[in-house]
Scaffold this motif. Structure first.
Motif, PDB file in Angstrom:
ATOM      1  N   ASN A 190       0.807  -1.225   0.000  1.00 50.72           N
ATOM      2  CA  ASN A 190       0.000   0.000   0.000  1.00 50.72           C
ATOM      3  C   ASN A 190       0.843   1.279   0.000  1.00 50.72           C
ATOM      4  O   ASN A 190       0.382   2.337   0.440  1.00 50.72           O
ATOM      5  N   ASP A 191       2.079   1.200  -0.498  1.00 55.06           N
ATOM      6  CA  ASP A 191       2.896   2.408  -0.637  1.00 55.06           C
ATOM      7  C   ASP A 191       2.370   3.228  -1.812  1.00 55.06           C
ATOM      8  O   ASP A 191       2.126   2.692  -2.899  1.00 55.06           O
ATOM      9  N   LEU A 192       2.227   4.528  -1.610  1.00 53.94           N
ATOM     10  CA  LEU A 192       1.768   5.416  -2.680  1.00 53.94           C
ATOM     11  C   LEU A 192       2.953   5.745  -3.582  1.00 53.94           C
ATOM     12  O   LEU A 192       3.993   6.202  -3.124  1.00 53.94           O
ATOM     13  N   ALA A 193       2.804   5.493  -4.878  1.00 58.54           N
ATOM     14  CA  ALA A 193       3.885   5.730  -5.840  1.00 58.54           C
ATOM     15  C   ALA A 193       3.698   7.092  -6.498  1.00 58.54           C
ATOM     16  O   ALA A 193       2.623   7.404  -7.003  1.00 58.54           O
ATOM     17  N   TYR A 194       4.772   7.897  -6.493  1.00 57.87           N
ATOM     18  CA  TYR A 194       4.698   9.239  -7.072  1.00 57.87           C
ATOM     19  C   TYR A 194       5.429   9.279  -8.404  1.00 57.87           C
ATOM     20  O   TYR A 194       6.548   8.780  -8.536  1.00 57.87           O
ATOM     21  N   ASN A 195       4.774   9.859  -9.408  1.00 57.06           N
ATOM     22  CA  ASN A 195       5.355  10.004 -10.740  1.00 57.06           C
ATOM     23  C   ASN A 195       5.755  11.463 -10.934  1.00 57.06           C
ATOM     24  O   ASN A 195       4.896  12.338 -11.083  1.00 57.06           O
ATOM     25  N   ALA A 196       7.054  11.742 -10.928  1.00 58.52           N
ATOM     26  CA  ALA A 196       7.542  13.120 -11.031  1.00 58.52           C
ATOM     27  C   ALA A 196       7.202  13.738 -12.383  1.00 58.52           C
ATOM     28  O   ALA A 196       7.032  14.959 -12.485  1.00 58.52           O
ATOM     29  N   GLU A 197       7.072  12.931 -13.430  1.00 65.03           N
ATOM     30  CA  GLU A 197       6.786  13.461 -14.759  1.00 65.03           C
ATOM     31  C   GLU A 197       5.369  13.994 -14.867  1.00 65.03           C
ATOM     32  O   GLU A 197       5.123  15.028 -15.493  1.00 65.03           O
ATOM     33  N   THR A 198       4.428  13.295 -14.260  1.00 61.29           N
ATOM     34  CA  THR A 198       3.018  13.724 -14.334  1.00 61.29           C
ATOM     35  C   THR A 198       2.593  14.552 -13.131  1.00 61.29           C
ATOM     36  O   THR A 198       1.554  15.216 -13.168  1.00 61.29           O
ATOM     37  N   GLY A 199       3.390  14.514 -12.064  1.00 60.35           N
ATOM     38  CA  GLY A 199       3.013  15.237 -10.855  1.00 60.35           C
ATOM     39  C   GLY A 199       1.894  14.561 -10.092  1.00 60.35           C
ATOM     40  O   GLY A 199       1.267  15.173  -9.225  1.00 60.35           O
ATOM     41  N   LYS A 200       1.625  13.276 -10.398  1.00 62.01           N
ATOM     42  CA  LYS A 200       0.543  12.554  -9.742  1.00 62.01           C
ATOM     43  C   LYS A 200       1.087  11.333  -9.001  1.00 62.01           C
ATOM     44  O   LYS A 200       2.147  10.805  -9.331  1.00 62.01           O
ATOM     45  N   ALA A 201       0.321  10.935  -8.002  1.00 58.62           N
ATOM     46  CA  ALA A 201       0.652   9.727  -7.251  1.00 58.62           C
ATOM     47  C   ALA A 201      -0.454   8.713  -7.508  1.00 58.62           C
ATOM     48  O   ALA A 201      -1.547   9.060  -7.958  1.00 58.62           O
ATOM     49  N   GLY A 202      -0.170   7.476  -7.243  1.00 64.16           N
ATOM     50  CA  GLY A 202      -1.198   6.471  -7.495  1.00 64.16           C
ATOM     51  C   GLY A 202      -0.848   5.114  -6.945  1.00 64.16           C
ATOM     52  O   GLY A 202       0.193   4.904  -6.323  1.00 64.16           O
ATOM     53  N   GLY A 203      -1.720   4.187  -7.205  1.00 60.59           N
ATOM     54  CA  GLY A 203      -1.554   2.815  -6.751  1.00 60.59           C
ATOM     55  C   GLY A 203      -2.604   1.961  -7.404  1.00 60.59           C
ATOM     56  O   GLY A 203      -3.226   2.349  -8.401  1.00 60.59           O
ATOM     57  N   GLY A 204      -2.831   0.812  -6.867  1.00 61.22           N
ATOM     58  CA  GLY A 204      -3.825  -0.092  -7.434  1.00 61.22           C
ATOM     59  C   GLY A 204      -4.433  -0.960  -6.360  1.00 61.22           C
ATOM     60  O   GLY A 204      -4.065  -0.893  -5.191  1.00 61.22           O
ATOM     61  N   ALA A 229     -19.513  -6.008   2.069  1.00 57.21           N
ATOM     62  CA  ALA A 229     -18.115  -5.637   1.872  1.00 57.21           C
ATOM     63  C   ALA A 229     -17.460  -6.552   0.839  1.00 57.21           C
ATOM     64  O   ALA A 229     -17.767  -7.748   0.760  1.00 57.21           O
ATOM     65  N   VAL A 230     -16.575  -5.985   0.045  1.00 58.05           N
ATOM     66  CA  VAL A 230     -15.831  -6.730  -0.971  1.00 58.05           C
ATOM     67  C   VAL A 230     -14.352  -6.659  -0.617  1.00 58.05           C
ATOM     68  O   VAL A 230     -13.820  -5.575  -0.344  1.00 58.05           O
ATOM     69  N   THR A 231     -13.684  -7.790  -0.621  1.00 56.64           N
ATOM     70  CA  THR A 231     -12.260  -7.814  -0.304  1.00 56.64           C
ATOM     71  C   THR A 231     -11.465  -7.073  -1.368  1.00 56.64           C
ATOM     72  O   THR A 231     -11.598  -7.342  -2.563  1.00 56.64           O
ATOM     73  N   ALA A 232     -10.631  -6.133  -0.919  1.00 61.08           N
ATOM     74  CA  ALA A 232      -9.799  -5.341  -1.826  1.00 61.08           C
ATOM     75  C   ALA A 232      -8.344  -5.432  -1.355  1.00 61.08           C
ATOM     76  O   ALA A 232      -8.020  -4.997  -0.254  1.00 61.08           O
ATOM     77  N   THR A 233      -7.501  -5.987  -2.186  1.00 59.48           N
ATOM     78  CA  THR A 233      -6.085  -6.136  -1.851  1.00 59.48           C
ATOM     79  C   THR A 233      -5.292  -4.988  -2.469  1.00 59.48           C
ATOM     80  O   THR A 233      -5.320  -4.810  -3.686  1.00 59.48           O
ATOM     81  N   PRO A 234      -4.601  -4.167  -1.661  1.00 59.53           N
ATOM     82  CA  PRO A 234      -3.850  -3.033  -2.221  1.00 59.53           C
ATOM     83  C   PRO A 234      -2.638  -3.492  -3.012  1.00 59.53           C
ATOM     84  O   PRO A 234      -1.974  -4.470  -2.652  1.00 59.53           O
ATOM     85  N   LEU A 235      -2.352  -2.787  -4.103  1.00 61.95           N
ATOM     86  CA  LEU A 235      -1.208  -3.094  -4.960  1.00 61.95           C
ATOM     87  C   LEU A 235      -0.377  -1.832  -5.152  1.00 61.95           C
ATOM     88  O   LEU A 235      -0.927  -0.733  -5.287  1.00 61.95           O
ATOM     89  N   THR A 236       0.916  -1.986  -5.158  1.00 60.54           N
ATOM     90  CA  THR A 236       1.800  -0.843  -5.348  1.00 60.54           C
ATOM     91  C   THR A 236       2.811  -1.151  -6.440  1.00 60.54           C
ATOM     92  O   THR A 236       3.059  -2.315  -6.758  1.00 60.54           O
ATOM     93  N   SER A 237       3.380  -0.115  -7.026  1.00 54.85           N
ATOM     94  CA  SER A 237       4.407  -0.312  -8.054  1.00 54.85           C
ATOM     95  C   SER A 237       5.704   0.328  -7.574  1.00 54.85           C
ATOM     96  O   SER A 237       5.704   1.299  -6.817  1.00 54.85           O
ATOM     97  N   ALA A 238       6.820  -0.233  -8.030  1.00 58.81           N
ATOM     98  CA  ALA A 238       8.141   0.284  -7.661  1.00 58.81           C
ATOM     99  C   ALA A 238       9.136  -0.133  -8.728  1.00 58.81           C
ATOM    100  O   ALA A 238       8.934  -1.123  -9.442  1.00 58.81           O
ATOM    101  N   LEU A 239      10.217   0.632  -8.831  1.00 53.95           N
ATOM    102  CA  LEU A 239      11.259   0.311  -9.786  1.00 53.95           C
ATOM    103  C   LEU A 239      12.227  -0.703  -9.188  1.00 53.95           C
ATOM    104  O   LEU A 239      12.560  -0.630  -7.999  1.00 53.95           O
TER     105      LEU A 239
END
Length: 218
Positions: A102-116, A178-188
């Motif tokens: 559940n780490d929030l990934a920040y994209n410096a090129e777009t100025g946005k953060a995100g996850g899945g 309730a619906v089970t939601a598993t957090p996903l994160t991206s990293a280099l």
């Protein structure tokens, strides 16, 4: 450490181990045959060994020898597999991988953060809470009518806000269920190594993960 260096070391060790195991198997066979010949030479003439006894003992040594050969083959395959995994892992360096977290990934090129996240079933409403490094909620992203499977989201942080250490929390529901939601994160992937025979990826967020935990590569 270069891949070629790793491959060279592993190959030499594997060959040495195989030769040692083969020599040991040959010695065991020789000892058995010598004992069998000695036993036959010194057997009681009035009660000699029958064919069934000799055949049984020969079958035993053949079984032991066969197991040794099988172990050598498996060991060789294991070494080859480890080298293949290292080559695959080296190809991931510099690329983004998707994994559970559940780490929030920040994209410096777009100025946005995100996850899945991954939904176990369809959800009419999905709420994503954005958490700062202290765990406090700083914003909320709401999505509707999301299907089962992997989904993503983006969030634009306020100007001047640091995203270091920020995380997110996902809750989902279908009506009142309730619906089970598993957090996903991206990293280099910054580097790869092997630990106890397991290929491990060193990530840009400072963590590490087993190669088997990667869900997608981009």
């Amino acid at each position: 450490m270069s891949t070629s260096a790793i491959s060279g070391t592993t190959g030499t060790s594997g060959q040495s181990t195989t030769k040692s195991a083969t020599a040991a198997a040959n010695e065991a066979s020789d000892r058995f045959l010598k004992l069998l010949v000695t036993q036959m030479q010194n057997q009681d003439p009035l009660n000699p060994m029958d064919n069934a006894q000799v055949t049984s003992q020969m079958a035993q040594i053949n079984t032991v020898t066969g197991i040794d050969k099988l172990n050598n083959t498996v060991s060789s395959l294991g070494s080859s597999l480890a080298q293949m995994q290292m080559l695959q892992g080296a190809g991931l360096v510099g690329r983004a991988v998707l994994l559970e977290g559940n780490d929030l990934a920040y994209n410096a090129e777009t100025g946005k953060a995100g996850g899945g996240y991954e939904l176990a079933a369809n959800a009419g409403k999905v709420q994503i809470e954005i958490l700062n490094a202290a765990g406090a909620v700083v914003d909320t992203v709401t999505q509707t009518n999301k299907g089962a499977g992997r989904q993503g989201f983006e969030w634009t942080p306020p100007e001047g806000m640091s995203t270091n250490g920020m995380r997110f929390k996902v809750t989902a529901a279908s009506g009142n269920t309730a619906v089970t939601a598993t957090p996903l994160t991206s990293a280099l992937v910054q580097a790869v190594n092997t630990t106890n025979g397991t290929l491990t990826l060193e990530l840009s967020n400072g963590s590490s993960t087993a190669y088997s935990q990667v869900k997608a590569v981009s």
